[in-house]
Motif scaffolding. Structure first.
Motif, PDB file in Angstrom:
ATOM      1  N   GLN B  21       0.829  -1.204   0.000  1.00 18.15           N
ATOM      2  CA  GLN B  21       0.000   0.000   0.000  1.00 18.15           C
ATOM      3  C   GLN B  21       0.865   1.256   0.000  1.00 18.15           C
ATOM      4  O   GLN B  21       0.506   2.276  -0.594  1.00 18.15           O
ATOM      5  N   GLU B  24       1.675   1.988  -3.452  1.00 18.23           N
ATOM      6  CA  GLU B  24       0.514   2.557  -4.131  1.00 18.23           C
ATOM      7  C   GLU B  24       0.464   4.074  -3.891  1.00 18.23           C
ATOM      8  O   GLU B  24       0.165   4.850  -4.802  1.00 18.23           O
ATOM      9  N   LEU B  25       0.754   4.483  -2.665  1.00 18.82           N
ATOM     10  CA  LEU B  25       0.725   5.916  -2.347  1.00 18.82           C
ATOM     11  C   LEU B  25       1.828   6.655  -3.089  1.00 18.82           C
ATOM     12  O   LEU B  25       1.633   7.771  -3.570  1.00 18.82           O
ATOM     13  N   GLU B  26       2.985   6.038  -3.186  1.00 18.78           N
ATOM     14  CA  GLU B  26       4.089   6.691  -3.903  1.00 18.78           C
ATOM     15  C   GLU B  26       3.744   6.874  -5.371  1.00 18.78           C
ATOM     16  O   GLU B  26       4.155   7.845  -6.003  1.00 18.78           O
ATOM     17  N   GLU B  27       2.975   5.935  -5.919  1.00 18.44           N
ATOM     18  CA  GLU B  27       2.574   6.051  -7.327  1.00 18.44           C
ATOM     19  C   GLU B  27       1.674   7.267  -7.558  1.00 18.44           C
ATOM     20  O   GLU B  27       1.519   7.722  -8.689  1.00 18.44           O
ATOM     21  N   LEU B  28       1.061   7.748  -6.485  1.00 18.73           N
ATOM     22  CA  LEU B  28       0.158   8.898  -6.618  1.00 18.73           C
ATOM     23  C   LEU B  28       0.906  10.226  -6.620  1.00 18.73           C
ATOM     24  O   LEU B  28       0.328  11.263  -6.940  1.00 18.73           O
ATOM     25  N   GLN B  29       2.173  10.205  -6.259  1.00 21.05           N
ATOM     26  CA  GLN B  29       2.931  11.453  -6.215  1.00 21.05           C
ATOM     27  C   GLN B  29       3.139  11.964  -7.634  1.00 21.05           C
ATOM     28  O   GLN B  29       3.380  11.201  -8.553  1.00 21.05           O
ATOM     29  N   ASP B  30       3.011  13.261  -7.764  1.00 16.09           N
ATOM     30  CA  ASP B  30       3.248  13.870  -9.070  1.00 16.09           C
ATOM     31  C   ASP B  30       3.842  15.258  -8.841  1.00 16.09           C
ATOM     32  O   ASP B  30       4.126  15.640  -7.707  1.00 16.09           O
ATOM     33  N   ASN B  33       1.974  17.358  -6.347  1.00 14.99           N
ATOM     34  CA  ASN B  33       2.140  16.934  -4.944  1.00 14.99           C
ATOM     35  C   ASN B  33       3.347  16.015  -4.806  1.00 14.99           C
ATOM     36  O   ASN B  33       3.205  14.822  -4.605  1.00 14.99           O
ATOM     37  N   PHE B  36       3.514  13.986  -1.415  1.00 10.46           N
ATOM     38  CA  PHE B  36       2.210  13.481  -0.979  1.00 10.46           C
ATOM     39  C   PHE B  36       2.351  12.411   0.104  1.00 10.46           C
ATOM     40  O   PHE B  36       1.652  12.445   1.110  1.00 10.46           O
ATOM     41  N   THR B 140      10.768   6.009  -8.051  1.00  5.06           N
ATOM     42  CA  THR B 140      10.174   5.069  -7.118  1.00  5.06           C
ATOM     43  C   THR B 140      10.920   3.749  -7.187  1.00  5.06           C
ATOM     44  O   THR B 140      11.073   3.164  -8.249  1.00  5.06           O
TER      45      THR B 140
END
Lengths: 135, 145
Positions: B21, B24-30, B33, B36, B140
């Motif tokens: 999980q 998964e959160l790291e994949e949301l960083q852009d 953010n 994030f 990542t």
């Protein structure tokens, strides 16, 4: 699916409401939606979700947590359906035993996903509701 | 330095502190953010400190309201699951089992361990994020299959 392959649904102008009392989950769910280009708002419990609709707001998608203070997800879902709200409502909860899931679904959900919510699970929800067609 | 950051993160997974999980959160960083995960982690530790305090107070009162304790721990487990805090989540699960069994001693013992795991994770993540910031934008790291 890599970061580069994520669909951008901004052109669809979809709107979503995150209903969850947990700040960590609120933050993550909002970010998931934003990554897919879905405009979204957040409220902290079922009553606030109902109040938002009473004030005239409407959403294509509602991500509804089950356990919340004041008004839980089951109560809120029932209430929204009684009000004639036809938005797609996806229950998102850590409670996953069959009895609890059945009760939540029977309240009026269109879909159910077990937490933690991920991009894959969110895309599955969107696909089920025809908001996203995989090419 | 990025290699050092990657190694530290890998060790967090290898030692079982974090699970998929977190990735998964790291994949949301852009670009919008870039921090994030650090922000969500900060939220988690702030929220979980509140829950720990609530549970501490409830246990200190001596009367074990297992329903209330289970409710607190349900929230704690939920947050821990959402950020991938694997060991903390496991202790939350044990605590809830003891609540359901009405086992006060088990609750106390598990809660003590939970606080240890929580504190350890906090220190490790703080160290990781500090180094990551120093190293600059990072790619990542992938977990070996």
């Amino acid at each position: 699916m890599t970061r580069e392959e994520l669909p951008n649904l901004a052109e669809s102008k979809l709107t979503a409401l995150v209903v969850d009392d947990n700040f960590v989950n609120q933050s993550i769910h909002q970010k998931l939606l934003a990554r897919l280009g879905i405009t979204n708002e957040v409220v902290c419990n079922g009553k606030e979700a109902v109040d938002a609709h009473c004030s005239g707001r409407n959403y294509d998608l509602i991500l509804m947590d089950m356990d919340m203070p004041i008004m839980n997800g089951i109560q809120a879902t029932k209430r929204l359906r009684e009000m004639g709200i036809e938005s797609k409502i996806a229950g998102v909860t850590t409670r996953a035993n069959e009895g609890e899931k059945k009760e939540f679904m029977e309240a009026g959900l269109n879909d159910f996903q077990e937490k933690p919510l991920t991009i894959s699970k969110l895309l599955s929800i969107l696909h089920k509701f025809d908001f996203y067609v995989q090419t | 330095m990025q290699r050092q950051v990657a190694l530290i993160k890998q060790s967090l997974f290898d030692q079982g502190y974090l699970d998929e999980q977190f990735m998964e959160l790291e994949e949301l960083q852009d670009d919008a953010n870039p921090n994030f995960v650090e922000e969500v982690s900060a939220l988690y530790f702030k929220d979980s400190a509140r829950l720990i305090n609530n549970i501490d107070q409830a246990l200190e009162r001596g009367s074990f309201d297992f329903n209330r304790l289970d409710s607190y721990m349900h929230q704690f487990k939920g947050s821990s699951t959402s950020i991938g805090a694997s060991k903390v989540k496991a202790e939350c699960t044990k605590f809830r089992e003891y609540c359901r069994a009405g086992n006060a001693e088990g609750c106390l013992r598990t809660f003590h361990q939970l606080k240890k795991e929580h504190s350890t994770l906090r220190k490790k993540l703080e160290h990781y994020f500090q180094l990551a910031r120093q190293a600059g934008p990072k790619e990542t790291a992938r977990r070996p299959k």
